[in-house]
Design a protein around this motif. Structure first.
Motif, short mmCIF file in Angstrom:
data_model
loop_
_atom_site.label_atom_id
_atom_site.label_comp_id
_atom_site.label_asym_id
_atom_site.label_seq_id
_atom_site.Cartn_x
_atom_site.Cartn_y
_atom_site.Cartn_z
N VAL A 198 0.86 -1.19 0.00
CA VAL A 198 0.00 0.00 0.00
C VAL A 198 0.89 1.24 0.00
O VAL A 198 1.77 1.38 0.86
CB VAL A 198 -0.93 0.02 1.22
CG1 VAL A 198 -1.87 1.23 1.16
CG2 VAL A 198 -1.74 -1.27 1.30
N ASP A 199 0.66 2.13 -0.96
CA ASP A 199 1.51 3.32 -1.07
C ASP A 199 1.01 4.45 -0.16
O ASP A 199 0.05 4.29 0.60
CB ASP A 199 1.66 3.77 -2.52
CG ASP A 199 0.39 4.38 -3.11
OD1 ASP A 199 -0.56 4.68 -2.36
OD2 ASP A 199 0.34 4.56 -4.35
N ALA A 200 1.64 5.60 -0.27
CA ALA A 200 1.35 6.72 0.62
C ALA A 200 -0.05 7.28 0.44
O ALA A 200 -0.57 7.96 1.33
CB ALA A 200 2.38 7.83 0.40
N TYR A 201 -0.68 7.00 -0.70
CA TYR A 201 -2.03 7.51 -0.98
C TYR A 201 -3.11 6.45 -0.75
O TYR A 201 -4.27 6.66 -1.10
CB TYR A 201 -2.09 8.03 -2.41
CG TYR A 201 -1.13 9.16 -2.66
CD1 TYR A 201 -1.45 10.47 -2.31
CD2 TYR A 201 0.13 8.92 -3.23
CE1 TYR A 201 -0.56 11.52 -2.52
CE2 TYR A 201 1.03 9.95 -3.44
CZ TYR A 201 0.68 11.24 -3.08
OH TYR A 201 1.57 12.27 -3.27
N ALA A 205 0.52 -0.56 -4.44
CA ALA A 205 1.84 -0.06 -4.82
C ALA A 205 2.47 -0.84 -5.96
O ALA A 205 3.39 -0.33 -6.62
CB ALA A 205 2.76 -0.10 -3.60
N LYS A 206 1.98 -2.07 -6.24
CA LYS A 206 2.67 -2.93 -7.18
C LYS A 206 2.00 -3.00 -8.55
O LYS A 206 2.18 -3.96 -9.30
CB LYS A 206 2.80 -4.33 -6.59
CG LYS A 206 3.65 -4.37 -5.32
CD LYS A 206 3.88 -5.78 -4.82
CE LYS A 206 4.78 -5.81 -3.59
NZ LYS A 206 5.05 -7.18 -3.12
N ALA A 207 1.19 -2.00 -8.89
CA ALA A 207 0.54 -1.96 -10.20
C ALA A 207 0.32 -0.50 -10.59
O ALA A 207 0.41 0.41 -9.75
CB ALA A 207 -0.80 -2.71 -10.17
N ASP A 208 0.05 -0.30 -11.87
CA ASP A 208 -0.24 1.04 -12.37
C ASP A 208 -1.50 0.96 -13.22
O ASP A 208 -1.84 -0.11 -13.76
CB ASP A 208 0.92 1.59 -13.18
CG ASP A 208 0.93 3.11 -13.23
OD1 ASP A 208 0.04 3.73 -12.62
OD2 ASP A 208 1.83 3.68 -13.89
N ALA A 300 3.65 1.05 2.89
CA ALA A 300 5.00 1.46 2.50
C ALA A 300 5.40 2.79 3.12
O ALA A 300 6.59 3.02 3.37
CB ALA A 300 5.08 1.56 0.97
N SER A 301 4.42 3.66 3.34
CA SER A 301 4.77 5.00 3.83
C SER A 301 3.59 5.60 4.57
O SER A 301 2.63 6.07 3.95
CB SER A 301 5.16 5.90 2.64
OG SER A 301 5.43 7.22 3.08
#
Length: 702
Positions: A198-201, A205-208, A300-301
């Motif tokens: 899971v990213d900061a938002y 996190a591992k896909a776009d 992650a953040s």
């Protein structure tokens, strides 16, 4: 929501019977096939045999059952994969069910997944059953690469060490539907590390994907783009201030919303006297925390608790998952993203944006579960959210997903209803913008399995009479009818020595005899009558002007619906299905009472989310088309006066705190970006609500 995981397809009691009807034995991929309301043909192409299945039009649960020679141990398996092809011209929603017992009823001893496949497409699916996502506090995990991953749900007990059968099924197709199925493969448990997914938002996190946020600047740019879009799409010009049909007939104006049957179709009528079909969005609110406790490595953040985003840490309890009955630390990515997007005054900016979005998108109602701050708005009509809460007796129906059923025979229930209705009515009774009140949600009206439709009667008998007003009421009914306990024993095939003995917890033998079932249904009707009458009287005591919109049925039988129609101004249902089936819901015409849908949704996995919700779509484009089809199917039924989408925002990627739901069911993402396909679909449907309902030529003539 709710939902009962509303198990799209899990069902209402034994609808999916565990034993399919017998047919000549055919084998495929090592399994014996048992089709039920379906035709099968095996095409033995070299190295790639295919099972072609044609599901029959009009059958409620057409299916193909796959039976192994002996029970399978899938305890070390992560998923079962298979490839489906849809040669048709319409998307197909399907279900996949696994049973660990021949006594499975679609919920108990079962695990069910639901998916969908676009027309003309071939897609590999993975029905994932290990590890259990709820062990991590969420309903879905990151997808298996190269496959559409379907999560499972169901009741306990269940053991993957003893799989006795599984099935592929549809629900009430309105035409013959053909699918082609390849062989099955089991996938071993993955060793993938979930650290930092899971990213900061709050995103995967591992896909776009299109629209993914990579910086705060992206959020600001999205805001500018949306403001231009809203300016280019003002509210519809042929609407009155409430969203009613200004160019339609002028009817009696009472200053409040009311109902009227017009041209053979039930409709709401605005305070100014115009026809109104309620197209709403549920859960228009900004509070979407997810647990951090015990899952810190997933993120992650996370922001500095002492920084500007530290205000979005919190604490919450849970109903399900590893923190059930406990409290844990949370973080709200949605509100943090609103702060990044709108600044320190984000709450006011968000509220104003919501009030701009809904009319621009074609919606005219703020639905259930929304922030009560909207009760004061004078731009978009809203429904009031209420319930009966307090210390009173309860009864089990046998399927108590959200808890046991309130006992309306307990005097404390009436006192609680009075207190709750008084407090709620004080907030909205003078507002012409309030459509009405939803009171309670997805109550446990019915159970599953044999005689599940009278589960409340069976549950009442299991209580101790001295502690259960409902049981005392049922025993009084039975004594009045039978008098002599011997007559009761004969009718129920029971062996009870006295009425006094029956006051102790009693488990009836199933299936019930015909007369016993009639007795039980009579009690269930009396139970429902008491419930709805008590609430109506309390509500109208404090607010005689607004509509009583019912209890938002999920599990129910027809008996409770018919009793509800005596007291509710509008009868409400939460209907999670690809569309509202005309045959299944045609009986509503017999009620001679308007109805409304409180919840429906569809989700997909092509925008970084991990679970599609209760009704799956293959992608955002199909999801939008399904929205159009669903609303049209509601408009086609003359009993319905509206339908409300659940919900405004996607659920948190790692699950909401209460029960772990993490569904792609929003009109906006957790970064507050609208789904453009869904917005376009809603604008199309909203613009044609009344001309579709009554016909363009009829509208022009009026």
């Amino acid at each position: 929501m709710k939902l009962y995981l509303l198990l799209l397809i899990l069902a209402t009691a034994a609808a999916l019977c565990a034993r399919a009807q017998e047919s000549p034995e055919t084998t495929f991929s090592g399994f014996t096939l048992r089709p039920n309301n379906a035709d099968i043909a095996i095409e033995n192409a070299p190295e790639h045999p295919t099972l072609r299945i044609t599901f029959h039009k009009g059958a409620e649960w057409p299916q193909v059952l796959f039976k192994p020679a002996s029970p399978l141990d899938w305890s070390g398996v992560e998923a079962l994969s298979f490839t489906l092809s849809n040669p048709g011209k319409r998307p197909v929603a399907f279900g996949f069910r696994i049973d660990d017992s021949l006594d499975a009823d679609g919920y108990n001893h079962s695990r069910t997944a639901n998916g969908s496949i676009a027309p003309g497409q071939t897609q590999t699916f993975a029905v994932r059953f290990g590890p259990d996502p709820m062990s991590l506090g969420m309903r879905g995990l990151p997808p298996i690469p190269g496959m559409v991953t379907l999560g499972v749900s169901g009741g306990n007990p269940f053991s993957f060490q003893h799989v006795v059968q599984f099935q592929l099924f549809l629900h009430s197709p309105d035409q013959n539907v053909t699918l082609a199925l390849s062989s099955f493969k089991t996938l071993p448990l993955s060793t993938e590390d979930l650290k930092g997914v899971v990213d900061a938002y709050g995103q995967y996190a591992k896909a776009d994907w299109p629209g993914k946020v990579h910086s705060d600047a992206d959020l600001v740019q999205q805001r500018r783009e949306e403001e231009a879009d809203l300016k280019a799409h003002p509210p519809l010009p042929d609407r009155d201030p409430y969203g009613g049909w200004a160019r339609g007939p002028q009817l009696k104006a009472t200053g409040y919303f009311r109902t009227e049957k017009y041209d053979g179709k039930w409709m709401l009528v605005t305070p100014s006297g115009h026809l109104f079909f309620s197209l709403g969005l549920d859960v228009v609110e900004s509070n979407y925390p997810t647990f951090i406790t015990g899952r810190e490595s997933l993120f992650a953040s996370l922001p500095d608790p002492n920084g500007p985003l530290g205000a979005f840490y919190g604490e919450s309890g849970a109903y399900m998952g590893p923190l059930a009955g406990k409290r844990g630390k949370t973080f709200d990515f949605y509100r943090a993203n609103l702060y990044r997007k709108y600044g320190p005054n984000y709450q006011t900016e968000w509220q104003q944006m919501a009030l701009k979005r809904l009319p621009s998108w074609g919606f005219n109602t703020i639905g259930n579960w929304s922030d009560p701050i909207f009760y004061q708005n004078q731009q978009v009509p809203f429904v009031a959210t209420g319930g009966v809460y307090g210390d009173f007796a309860t009864v089990s129906s046998g399927s108590d997903y959200w808890g046991r059923m309130p006992d309306p025979f307990d005097p404390r229930f009436a006192a609680a209803a009075d207190a709750n209705m008084k407090n709620l009515a004080a907030r909205v009774r003078n507002s012409p913008w309030c459509v009405g009140y939803f009171i309670d949600n997805e109550l446990s009206w019915a159970g599953s399995g044999p005689d599940g439709d009278v589960g409340l009667a069976l549950g009442a008998l299991k209580e101790e009479a001295s502690k259960s007003p409902a049981k005392r009421a049922f025993l009084h009914q039975l004594q009045e009818k039978y008098g002599d306990i011997a007559r009761f024993n004969a009718a129920w095939h029971a062996d009870v020595s006295s009425w006094q003995q029956l006051e102790a917890p009693y488990k009836a033998s199933l299936p019930l005899t015909q007369e016993a079932h009639q007795d039980a249904e009579r009690f269930v009707r009396a139970f429902a009558d008491k419930y709805f009458q008590t609430i109506r009287e309390a509500l109208k005591r404090y607010d005689p002007n607004h509509l009583y919109l019912g209890c938002r049925f999920a599990w129910h039988s027809r008996a409770e619906v018919e009793e509800a129609a005596k007291y509710c101004d509008v009868v409400s249902f939460n209907i999670y299905a690809p569309r509202v089936d005309a045959n299944q819901w045609g009986y509503l015409a017999d009620l001679n009472r308007p109805c409304i849908i409180g919840e429906f949704h569809f989700g997909a996995l092509d925008r970084g989310m991990w679970h599609p919700g209760l009704v799956s779509a293959p992608n955002q484009e199909t999801r939008a088309q399904m929205f159009i089809d669903y609303v049209h199917s509601v408009l086609d039924n003359p009993a319905f006066v509206g339908c409300h989408w659940f919900q405004y925002v996607d659920e948190p990627l790692t699950g909401r705190t209460w029960d772990g739901e993490n569904y792609n069911i929003g009109f906006v993402t957790q970064t507050d970006r609208p789904y453009r396909h869904m917005v376009a679909a809603a604008r199309r449907v909203g613009a044609e609500l009344y001309t579709y309902r009554f016909g363009a030529s009829h509208a022009a003539a009026k």
